[in-house]
Enzyme design. Structure first.
Site, PDB file in Angstrom:
ATOM      1  NE  ARG A 108     -41.470 -38.500 -50.219  1.00 61.85           N
ATOM      2  CZ  ARG A 108     -40.380 -39.132 -49.785  1.00 61.85           C
ATOM      3  NH1 ARG A 108     -39.519 -38.499 -49.008  1.00 61.85           N
ATOM      4  NH2 ARG A 108     -40.139 -40.375 -50.134  1.00 61.85           N
ATOM      5  CB  SER A 176     -47.084 -46.969 -53.421  1.00 65.49           C
ATOM      6  OG  SER A 176     -45.691 -46.818 -53.309  1.00 65.49           O
ATOM      7  CG  ASP A 229     -43.742 -48.712 -50.794  1.00 62.64           C
ATOM      8  OD1 ASP A 229     -43.963 -49.780 -51.399  1.00 62.64           O
ATOM      9  OD2 ASP A 229     -44.447 -48.334 -49.833  1.00 62.64           O
TER      10      ASP A 229
END
Length: 503
Positions: A108, A176, A229
């Site tokens: 994203r 991540s 995250d």
């Protein structure tokens, strides 16, 4: 009555008695079998028991392992990784920051506009992109060229002309995957997980790969933060509430991070920060203690996994595994105790019972447990399951979920104990309860946010472990999209003069 008639009557009587005897014998066997089923469930409950006493042992073990992990590399199952995030956003940040979030088969791009007032994120836009399968195993240059191409298109759609001028912008990157952090904005990739296997990138600086790709496309953007995250969740929580001291993610996977004083990080003696503190990424999924209530199902699951003797805590509390544990229990009861008739081949398929489906069965509030019946039929191809067996399966779901939630609660209290926020003053000091401060733990993940029974059990256990007087000072606050907004906030906090320091 003639001899023939008498013979027929006697024969019928004998047959009737024989049939009755068979039926009685079947009922006796059925009762005995069901008794064994009940005993098996009782044994499962006992092995999965999470009394307050046991949970407090887990709390102590967590705090001790945290201390050991901070003392030396490899000193604990907990990695206790330094993030070099020594200043968290405090609400004074202003300006527009970008973020990338890469952690699965999609990534994203986000634009976050900050207004300089606490709890005010003026705007954030999100753009999602699937990553083509071939790029997950190609070369690092190709992957980052693709990512930066998407970033550039996103910027152009936003008509941010300043980015093409001499004014430099900052970006935060949620990555991540296992990384050895070398600064707040850089880290070396240790290994890929999930579906990625780009060999030439292992051992390289992740931010450097991104920075080179952006420079090649003429983007005047600096990578100001490289985080995972969980750190993003903590950043977002702290942005909204300065009393946030830790963050926990409990979803498909699980992890935690928290604010630690630098003088407690013994393995990096002489470490200095402007704030006197630093965020530590625990990687708590690998926590282990003999006090954890492990069953034969857990042992078998671990042995069958790609990473045996690893991520033991995660395999007991995260969404990846809870449904699988329940499936294994049902399978054993079906094979050995015949609770559902002929064993369906679907029941032998690993991970076919996703945790969200298990949760739907657990939370079925219909009088006849019709949702349980539907899922057993549709997912496991087990039709016509008697109501008492459906109730049994719901109970199995309850036992597994309750254990997971209460252990997660013990993990959270373990963090609070280590930093003196559990009312005891920490693992070495003896400060009184009267000095207990308001303590916020930011929490994300579908197990907690969408699974109401899990949430209730976790909250209940926090209160039981701490006691009502102390637990009233501990707030679990749900955050949303720490992996997206969080890196932009960390970038902002490390790009401007710091007004507030880590407490």
């Amino acid at each position: 009555m003639g001899k023939v008639g008498l013979g027929l009557a006697v024969g019928c009587a004998v047959a009737t008695c024989a049939i009755a005897a068979v039926m009685v014998a079947r009922r006796v066997r059925s009762r005995r079998r069901w008794g064994r089923v009940v005993r098996e469930l009782k044994e499962l409950e006992e092995v999965c028991s999470t009394s307050v006493g046991r949970l407090r042992q887990v709390v102590d073990a967590m705090a001790v392992e945290m201390h050991a992990g901070l003392a030396s590399e490899g000193g604990s199952k907990l990695k206790m990784l330094l993030t070099f995030v020594d200043n968290l956003p405090n609400g004074s940040e202003e300006g527009t920051y970008y973020a990338l979030d890469l952690g699965a088969t999609n990534f994203r791009v986000l634009r976050v506009q900050l207004g300089g007032k606490r709890s005010t994120v003026i705007e954030h836009d999100v753009d999602r992109h699937p990553i083509p399968q071939y790029l997950m195993t190609s070369r690092s240059e190709e992957l980052f060229d693709f990512i930066v191409s998407s970033l550039l298109q996103y910027i152009e759609r936003g008509e941010d002309s300043e980015l093409s001028s001499s004014k430099r912008r900052e970006i935060g990157f949620t990555f991540s995957f296992p990384v050895k952090q070398t600064s707040v904005s850089s880290g070396i990739l240790i290994k890929w997980t999930k579906e990625f296997a780009i060999e030439d990138m292992v051992g390289r600086d992740v931010s450097e790969c991104l920075q080179e790709a952006m420079s090649k496309r003429g983007l005047n953007v600096r990578v100001a933060a490289l985080i995972n995250d969980t750190v993003g969740t903590l950043a977002l929580g702290h942005y909204h509430d300065e009393d946030t001291v830790a963050a926990v993610i409990i979803g498909k996977g699980t992890n935690a991070c928290y604010l630690e004083q630098t003088d407690a990080i013994i393995k990096c003696q002489g470490l200095l920060t402007n704030s006197g503190g630093m965020v530590v990424n625990m990687e708590w999924g690998n926590f282990w203690s003999s006090h954890l209530p492990r069953t034969s199902y857990d042992i078998d699951l671990d042995e069958d996994s790609p990473n045996p003797n690893d991520q033991g805590f995660e395999k007991m509390i995260s969404g990846m595994y809870l449904g699988e544990i329940v499936r294994r229990v049902i399978l054993k009861m079906s094979q050995e105790l015949d609770i559902v008739g002929p064993v369906s081949s679907k029941l032998s398929v690993p991970f076919i019972l996703r945790t969200r489906l298990m949760a739907a069965m657990h939370e079925d509030d219909t009088p006849d447990l019709s949702e349980v019946a539907r899922l057993l039929k549709d997912i496991l191809e087990i039709p016509d399951v008697p109501l008492k067996v459906r109730k049994l399966i719901v109970k199995v779901c309850d036992v597994v979920t309750r254990r997971a939630a209460r252990l997660a609660a013990a993990g959270i209290v373990g963090i609070l104990k280590k930093i003196g926020r559990d009312g005891s003053g920490g693992i070495t000091s003896g400060r009184s309860h009267s000095k207990m401060r308001r303590t916020v733990v930011a929490i994300e993940g579908s197990l907690y946010t969408r699974y109401s029974m899990f949430r209730e059990y976790l909250n209940e256990a926090i209160t039981e472990i701490l006691g009502e007087d102390i637990s009233q000072h501990v707030i679990l606050k749900v955050t949303e999209d720490g992996s997206g907004i969080g890196p932009a906030l960390v970038a902002a906090a490390h790009s401007a003069p710091v007004v507030d320091s880590v407490q």
